[in-house]
Design an enzyme around this catalytic site. Sequence first.
Site, short mmCIF file in Angstrom:
data_model
loop_
_atom_site.label_atom_id
_atom_site.label_comp_id
_atom_site.label_asym_id
_atom_site.label_seq_id
_atom_site.Cartn_x
_atom_site.Cartn_y
_atom_site.Cartn_z
N ASP A 13 -23.99 22.91 27.59
CA ASP A 13 -25.29 22.53 28.18
C ASP A 13 -25.29 22.68 29.70
OD1 ASP A 13 -26.20 21.56 25.55
OD2 ASP A 13 -24.89 19.85 25.93
N HIS A 41 -30.00 27.56 23.96
CA HIS A 41 -30.24 27.99 25.33
C HIS A 41 -31.72 27.83 25.64
CE1 HIS A 41 -26.44 30.74 25.51
NE2 HIS A 41 -26.17 29.47 25.66
#
Length: 432
Positions: A13, A41
């Site tokens: 992340d 994403h």
Amino acid sequence: MANVVVIGAQWGDEGKGKVVDIYTEFADDVVRYQGGNNAGHTLVVGDEKVILHLIPSGILHEGKRCVIGNGVVLDPEVFIMEITKLKANGYLKDDKMLLLSEALHIIMPYHKRIDIAREKKSGSKKIGTTGRGIGPAYEDKIGRRGIRLMDLLDEKAFTRKVKEVLEEKNLILTQLLGEQPFTFEEIYEEYMKYAETLRKYAADTSLILHQEIKAGKSLLFEGAQGTLLDVDHGTYPYVTSSSTCSGGACTGSGVSPREIHEVIGISKAYATRVGSGPFPTELEDETGEQLRQAGREFGSTTGRPRRTGWYDALVARYAVRINGLSGIAITKLDVLSGQETVKVCTAYNYKGQVLTEVPASLEVMELCTPIYEELPGWNEDITGAKSMAELPKNARDYVARVEELSGAPVVLVSVGPRRDETIVLRNPFQLD
């Protein structure tokens, strides 16, 4: 011509999607080489927010070929949903620009059911799996019981291999996990439909990538998750089931290590983690919540709130060493705006002993407390900064200190979620 690997330098992340999106402009092919749809994403293109779980971020750029390599485990249903949504939004106009390795492994319905059931039975010892069947699919890959894309596209091979493994899977489901079994017929009917769609994308991607390199094309390898989630080098067992480090780019794509020129590690200006496992700089106070809200730290795959903490220089140095990082991209520097002071972890305290490297033992790391260096913060909105000179002095000093402690040069600084809210200090595709 340059071939560049982009990896997460923390626990995932980190903002890899945005950086890959920026670097895609300079690449001819974008390659996803590990993981599955447990990764997410998030990209902001203009006013549009796009979340991709399987297909490389390069798909948003016309004329770029995207490859999903042999190291990925693929859920056909999720893949088909993703391409359908992309096409509806005007992307993927040419199916030839998206390729699937014939050798990648397929996530089967029993993988997902086993994954969820195991996590339920784990109680307080949960790993924090997304429940999408990723781990069980990799188990079958290593155990030589996996179903590959080439098997799915061969009806006889698919029938034989699924029948061979289904008896064992049903025993695990019913006898060990107390779940319902599967019939071969239901799996066959569902997956033969998937095969019709997937067939047009299947290819010997290792050979194609080799041909691209020989033709002088540039490749961008897009990693998922992060270094500390690597199955070998992460905080085991609180890891994912694939090789998230730079070495995975080669094994997961079939491209030689000799063809890799740059490895860029992506790191937030602070730290986050999803799921269980040690996190020495975790902030379980008001500051941690401020970072969570300002950074919108909620998983794009699960929606789970991420754990937040200060930047950990030991983790950064570890990522530099393990991956051979030639540069670091710092993301979400803007999230720190408004903090009176910002902290960087420079060492751990373990029972009175000062540690300057990430310990190999999980038990040791769980007992480590951070030793911080405190730096002055800044209040200015930095999202409009186009160069380091336009940043407040304290923000520049923070980036410089992070660079010094990490041991690799900062090549990019992200000051906002948009593509144009980025300061590029060095382009890894432009070799000296």
